[in-house]
Design an enzyme around this catalytic site. Structure first.
Site, PDB file in Angstrom:
ATOM      1  N   HIS A  16       0.847  -1.186   0.000  1.00  0.00           N
ATOM      2  CA  HIS A  16       0.000   0.000   0.000  1.00  0.00           C
ATOM      3  C   HIS A  16       0.890   1.247   0.000  1.00  0.00           C
ATOM      4  CE1 HIS A  16       0.989  -0.855   4.224  1.00  0.00           C
ATOM      5  NE2 HIS A  16       1.090   0.468   4.311  1.00  0.00           N
ATOM      6  N   HIS A  63       5.846   6.000  -1.826  1.00  0.00           N
ATOM      7  CA  HIS A  63       6.572   4.754  -2.035  1.00  0.00           C
ATOM      8  C   HIS A  63       5.771   3.595  -1.460  1.00  0.00           C
ATOM      9  CE1 HIS A  63       7.608   5.679   2.105  1.00  0.00           C
ATOM     10  NE2 HIS A  63       7.872   4.390   2.270  1.00  0.00           N
TER      11      HIS A  63
END
Length: 187
Positions: free
Chosen positions: A42, A125
């Protein structure tokens, strides 16, 4: 409860990432990394840490308003990078300014509730591995992801996620994530 705000890439992007990560696991030194589980991939927008149960409903309301004020945005997974010797990640490209504003709003929601929020610039990220050794060499793994790119998708939902840490001493145990609330972007 231990909470964070996040967005999730769609299944086809995650499948492409799984294929790329499988190739990385064959590289020298891969056995010295702790690879994150696919079900935990995620983009963390804001990490809240331990949140008292009585604050969770208000945090959810604030995140709902933040989602309503943010518009859906286009993203794709692309390339790789590292945070020193600690974290190997896959990056994002697309409407990163919109994603960053959503992260700022999610952080502000926690701050307004009195939660101790980190003060650093948002770097989109998705963590795929962590170095086990104090000086793990992640440069080769990040370089191997240089040409990695998924198809673009429209991100349209914000999630409040509970993180349940694994029991100590269990080799290879991963945190478990459970969605507490979700809100569409743009209302």
């Amino acid at each position: 409860m231990r909470l964070f705000a996040a967005t999730y890439p769609p299944p086809d992007a995650l499948a492409a990432l799984a294929t790329a990560v499988a190739g990385l696991r064959d590289l020298p030194g891969a056995d010295r990394l702790r690879w994150t589980g696919e079900d935990g991939w995620h983009f963390t927008l804001a990490f809240y840490g331990e949140v008292p149960d009585e604050l969770v409903p208000e945090l959810g309301e604030r995140l709902g308003r933040a989602a309503h004020r943010s518009r859906p945005h286009t993203l794709r997974l692309t390339g790789g990078g590292r945070f020193a010797h600690r974290v190997l990640w896959v990056g994002a490209e697309g409407d990163l300014a919109v994603m960053s504003r959503l992260a700022d709003s999610a952080t502000a929601a926690g701050r307004r509730l009195g939660l101790d929020m980190e003060q650093r610039a948002y770097t989109p990220h998705l963590t795929i591995a962590r170095g086990r050794a104090r000086h793990a060499d992640l440069a080769g793994f990040a370089a191997a992801l240089a040409d990695f790119r998924t198809a673009a998708w429209t991100e349209g939902e914000l999630h409040l996620v509970r993180s349940r840490l694994p029991a100590g001493g269990v080799l290879g145990a991963q945190p478990r994530y459970e969605t507490v609330g979700s809100w569409p972007l743009g209302g």
